[in-house]
Design a protein around this motif. Structure first.
Motif, PDB file in Angstrom:
ATOM      1  N   UNK A 201       0.824  -1.212   0.000  1.00 28.08           N
ATOM      2  CA  UNK A 201       0.000   0.000   0.000  1.00 28.08           C
ATOM      3  C   UNK A 201       0.856   1.257   0.000  1.00 28.08           C
ATOM      4  N   UNK A 202       1.904   1.268   0.805  1.00 29.03           N
ATOM      5  CA  UNK A 202       2.774   2.439   0.859  1.00 29.03           C
ATOM      6  C   UNK A 202       3.394   2.717  -0.508  1.00 29.03           C
ATOM      7  N   UNK A 203       3.862   1.667  -1.173  1.00 30.08           N
ATOM      8  CA  UNK A 203       4.470   1.823  -2.490  1.00 30.08           C
ATOM      9  C   UNK A 203       3.446   2.355  -3.492  1.00 30.08           C
ATOM     10  N   UNK A 204       2.237   1.775  -3.495  1.00 31.10           N
ATOM     11  CA  UNK A 204       1.205   2.183  -4.451  1.00 31.10           C
ATOM     12  C   UNK A 204       0.745   3.612  -4.197  1.00 31.10           C
ATOM     13  N   UNK A 205       0.554   3.971  -2.931  1.00 31.56           N
ATOM     14  CA  UNK A 205       0.060   5.310  -2.592  1.00 31.56           C
ATOM     15  C   UNK A 205       1.105   6.375  -2.911  1.00 31.56           C
ATOM     16  N   UNK A 206       2.348   6.125  -2.542  1.00 32.52           N
ATOM     17  CA  UNK A 206       3.388   7.113  -2.835  1.00 32.52           C
ATOM     18  C   UNK A 206       3.606   7.230  -4.346  1.00 32.52           C
ATOM     19  N   UNK A 207       3.488   6.111  -5.055  1.00 33.65           N
ATOM     20  CA  UNK A 207       3.595   6.160  -6.517  1.00 33.65           C
ATOM     21  C   UNK A 207       2.497   7.055  -7.093  1.00 33.65           C
ATOM     22  N   UNK A 208       1.292   6.924  -6.573  1.00 34.67           N
ATOM     23  CA  UNK A 208       0.182   7.778  -7.005  1.00 34.67           C
ATOM     24  C   UNK A 208       0.514   9.250  -6.742  1.00 34.67           C
ATOM     25  N   UNK A 209       1.010   9.531  -5.552  1.00 32.79           N
ATOM     26  CA  UNK A 209       1.362  10.905  -5.194  1.00 32.79           C
ATOM     27  C   UNK A 209       2.428  11.458  -6.145  1.00 32.79           C
ATOM     28  N   UNK A 210       3.326  10.584  -6.580  1.00 33.60           N
ATOM     29  CA  UNK A 210       4.430  10.997  -7.455  1.00 33.60           C
ATOM     30  C   UNK A 210       4.030  11.022  -8.930  1.00 33.60           C
ATOM     31  N   UNK A 211       2.728  10.829  -9.231  1.00 32.60           N
ATOM     32  CA  UNK A 211       2.271  11.014 -10.602  1.00 32.60           C
ATOM     33  C   UNK A 211       2.032   9.756 -11.398  1.00 32.60           C
ATOM     34  N   UNK A 212       2.140   8.599 -10.783  1.00 33.29           N
ATOM     35  CA  UNK A 212       1.844   7.355 -11.490  1.00 33.29           C
ATOM     36  C   UNK A 212       0.354   7.281 -11.836  1.00 33.29           C
ATOM     37  N   UNK A 213       0.038   6.517 -12.864  1.00 31.02           N
ATOM     38  CA  UNK A 213      -1.353   6.143 -13.128  1.00 31.02           C
ATOM     39  C   UNK A 213      -1.761   5.144 -12.057  1.00 31.02           C
ATOM     40  N   UNK A 214      -3.022   5.205 -11.650  1.00 30.29           N
ATOM     41  CA  UNK A 214      -3.421   4.515 -10.415  1.00 30.29           C
ATOM     42  C   UNK A 214      -4.739   3.759 -10.597  1.00 30.29           C
ATOM     43  N   UNK A 215      -4.811   2.573  -9.998  1.00 29.18           N
ATOM     44  CA  UNK A 215      -6.058   1.804  -9.955  1.00 29.18           C
ATOM     45  C   UNK A 215      -6.505   1.589  -8.516  1.00 29.18           C
ATOM     46  N   UNK A 216      -5.616   1.035  -7.688  1.00 31.56           N
ATOM     47  CA  UNK A 216      -6.010   0.746  -6.302  1.00 31.56           C
ATOM     48  C   UNK A 216      -4.800   0.395  -5.461  1.00 31.56           C
ATOM     49  N   UNK A 217      -4.957   0.533  -4.151  1.00 31.58           N
ATOM     50  CA  UNK A 217      -3.940   0.025  -3.237  1.00 31.58           C
ATOM     51  C   UNK A 217      -4.481  -1.150  -2.429  1.00 31.58           C
ATOM     52  N   UNK A 218      -5.717  -1.561  -2.696  1.00 32.92           N
ATOM     53  CA  UNK A 218      -6.316  -2.609  -1.866  1.00 32.92           C
ATOM     54  C   UNK A 218      -7.202  -3.574  -2.652  1.00 32.92           C
ATOM     55  N   UNK A 219      -8.368  -3.095  -3.079  1.00 37.50           N
ATOM     56  CA  UNK A 219      -9.301  -3.962  -3.795  1.00 37.50           C
ATOM     57  C   UNK A 219      -9.541  -3.421  -5.201  1.00 37.50           C
ATOM     58  N   UNK A 220      -9.550  -4.320  -6.176  1.00 29.20           N
ATOM     59  CA  UNK A 220      -9.772  -3.931  -7.561  1.00 29.20           C
ATOM     60  C   UNK A 220     -10.484  -5.052  -8.304  1.00 29.20           C
ATOM     61  N   UNK A 221     -11.082  -4.694  -9.437  1.00 29.87           N
ATOM     62  CA  UNK A 221     -11.675  -5.685 -10.324  1.00 29.87           C
ATOM     63  C   UNK A 221     -10.610  -6.155 -11.294  1.00 29.87           C
ATOM     64  N   UNK A 222     -10.408  -7.466 -11.364  1.00 28.11           N
ATOM     65  CA  UNK A 222      -9.466  -8.044 -12.314  1.00 28.11           C
ATOM     66  C   UNK A 222     -10.269  -8.725 -13.418  1.00 28.11           C
ATOM     67  N   UNK A 223      -9.953  -8.388 -14.664  1.00 31.85           N
ATOM     68  CA  UNK A 223     -10.712  -8.892 -15.812  1.00 31.85           C
ATOM     69  C   UNK A 223      -9.765  -9.519 -16.832  1.00 31.85           C
ATOM     70  N   UNK A 224     -10.061 -10.758 -17.210  1.00 34.26           N
ATOM     71  CA  UNK A 224      -9.304 -11.440 -18.263  1.00 34.26           C
ATOM     72  C   UNK A 224     -10.096 -11.349 -19.551  1.00 34.26           C
ATOM     73  N   UNK A 225      -9.462 -10.808 -20.599  1.00 31.80           N
ATOM     74  CA  UNK A 225     -10.106 -10.664 -21.903  1.00 31.80           C
ATOM     75  C   UNK A 225      -9.157 -11.195 -22.959  1.00 31.80           C
TER      76      UNK A 225
END
Length: 370
Positions: A201-225
Motif C-alpha cells: 500500500x505504501x508503495x502504491x500510494x506514494x507512486x500515485x502521489x508521485x504522478x503514477x497512473x493509479x487503480x487501487x492500493x487494496x481492492x480492484x476488479x481483475x478482468x481477463x479478456x
C-alpha cells in the motif's frame, strides 16, 4: 429431508417479507449506480445518514444515472432488529435449530444456507450482536444489507463498504475482485501481489502521489479478456499505517481522513482529489512481488520460479482469505490462470520509501511494451 427447492422458496418468502418491512418503515433517500468496470450495480439507499459513507468510499465508481444495471443492493438502517426478524418470519421465534440447515443460537445468529448458491456462505444471515442483516434474492438478483450503524466499521471487512457483496457480484468466469494493488506509467500496469505488511500500500500510494497512473492500493476488479489482463478501480479510499500516514501527511494534501478502521493499525483516507490519475480498464503488463529488506538501496530483479510461486500464492491467499473464499476451488484456479503466464519481478524495498518509488519509476519507464 428438506430439498433445495424448499430452501429457495423459504428464502424467497423471507426476502419478500423483508422488502415489505423496509418499504413500510422507510422512504428511499437516494438511488446510486456503481460502475465496477465490468458490471453496474444499482444501489437503493433508505438511510440519509449512510449516504456520506457511500460518497466517501465509492466516489469514483458512483454515478447518478446508468442506462442499465446488472444487480441491485438495498441498504437500510436497522433500528429494531428483533422487530425486523419477527416480521420476516415466525420461524425465527424457535429456540431450536431450523431445519433449513440454519443455526439459531440464543437468537443472536441466524444463518441459512442454500448449497446451489454457496456451501460456505449463507444466503440469509442475521447477526443480532452487531445488528446486521444480509440476504440475497436470486430471482430478482438483489442483495439486502441492513445495519444499525456504519460509523464504527468493525464488521465491514477491512473498512471497505460492501466488499463481500461486490465479491459475489464480480465473481464470473473472466472476472474477480482481487486484494492487491495496481499502479503504472504510460499504460504499463503493474499488479502488486502480496499479503499485508509487505509495503504494498505504501508503495502504491506514494507512486500515485508521485504522478503514477493509479487503480487501487487494496481492492480492484481483475478482468481477463483473451490474452490480456485488465484492472478496474472501485474505491476512492486508501489504507495506510499510522506511521506511513504521518510520513506522507504533507504530500496527501487535499485528502480526507475517514476512520481508523476500528483497528487502530490502519487509517482509511479518501483520495478523491487524485481521481484524475485513476485509470479504468488498465492493462496489466507485469506482476511484482514486494519485500521489505535491510538493503540501503532498493532493487528489482526477475523472480525465480520459486519466488513467482510465492507471489501468486500471496495474491491468491490474500484474496480468498479477505473474501472468505478459502474453500472456493474454482476461484483459486481462475486466479492462477489469470496471472500465471505473466512475468513476475521482485522489488526489494529499502527503508527509504521515496527511493523505492524512484526505483519503480525508472524500471517501468524502461520496461518493454508487451
Amino acid at each position: 429431508m428438506t430439498t433445495n427447492k424448499t430452501i429457495q422458496e423459504k428464502i424467497r418468502e423471507y426476502n419478500d417479507n423483508l422488502l415489505k418491512f423496509i418499504k413500510s418503515n422507510n422512504d428511499v433517500k437516494y438511488i446510486f449506480y456503481l460502475d465496477l468496470g465490468v458490471k453496474t450495480v444499482r444501489l437503493i439507499c433508505y438511510s440519509e445518514e449512510f449516504i456520506p459513507h457511500i460518497q466517501k468510499q465509492l466516489a469514483y465508481s458512483l454515478k447518478e444515472n446508468a442506462e442499465k444495471y446488472d444487480t441491485t443492493i438495498i441498504l437500510w438502517k436497522v433500528n429494531d432488529i428483533k422487530q425486523t426478524i419477527k416480521y420476516i418470519s415466525s420461524d425465527f421465534d424457535l429456540k431450536t435449530n431450523l431445519k433449513l440447515r440454519a443455526e439459531l443460537i440464543v437468537r443472536k445468529q441466524i444463518s441459512i444456507y442454500d448449497n446451489t448458491y454457496s456451501k460456505t456462505k449463507p444466503i440469509f444471515n442475521v447477526n443480532s450482536t452487531h445488528d446486521v442483516i444480509n440476504s440475497y434474492d436470486r430471482i430478482s438478483n438483489t442483495y439486502f444489507y441492513g445495519v444499525k450503524n456504519l460509523d464504527p466499521e468493525e464488521f465491514i471487512k477491512e473498512g471497505h463498504i460492501f466488499v463481500q457483496i461486490l465479491n459475489n457480484i464480480l465473481k464470473t468466469p473472466n472476472t474477480n475482485l482481487v486484494h492487491g494493488a495496481c499502479v503504472g506509467l504510460d499504460n504499463k500496469g503493474i499488479l502488486l501481489c502480496a499479503r499485508g505488511q509487505r509495503g504494498k500500500s505504501t508503495l502504491a500510494v506514494l507512486a500515485m502521489i508521485e504522478g503514477f497512473e493509479y487503480v487501487s492500493d487494496d481492492y480492484l476488479t481483475l478482468e481477463k479478456e483473451g490474452d490480456n489482463l485488465y484492472a478496474h478501480p472501485i474505491y476512492s479510499i486508501i489504507t495506510l499505517s499510522p506511521r506511513m500516514y504521518n510520513e506522507l501527511y504533507d504530500r496527501l494534501d487535499g485528502t480526507r481522513f475517514i476512520s481508523n478502521n476500528a483497528r487502530k493499525d490502519k487509517y482509511v483516507i479518501n483520495i478523491s482529489n487524485f481521481h484524475n490519475q485513476f485509470k479504468k480498464k488498465y492493462p496489466i503488463k507485469l506482476c511484482m512481488f514486494p519485500e521489505i529488506v535491510s538493503d540501503k538501496e532498493p532493487s528489482i530483479k526477475e523472480c525465480t520460479q520459486q519466488e513467482k510461486g510465492r507471489a501468486i500464492t500471496h495474491l491468491i491467499h490474500s484474496t480468498i482469505f479477505q473474501m472468505n473464499d478459502i474453500h472456493d476451488i474454482n476461484t483459486i484456479q481462475k486466479l492462477i490462470k489469470m496471472v500465471k503466464e505473466y512475468e513476475f519481478y521482485k522489488i526489494n524495498l529499502c527503508n527509504n520509501i521515496f527511493k523505492n518509488v524512484e526505483c519503480l519509476k525508472e524500471f517501468i519507464k524502461e520496461y518493454k511494451n508487451g
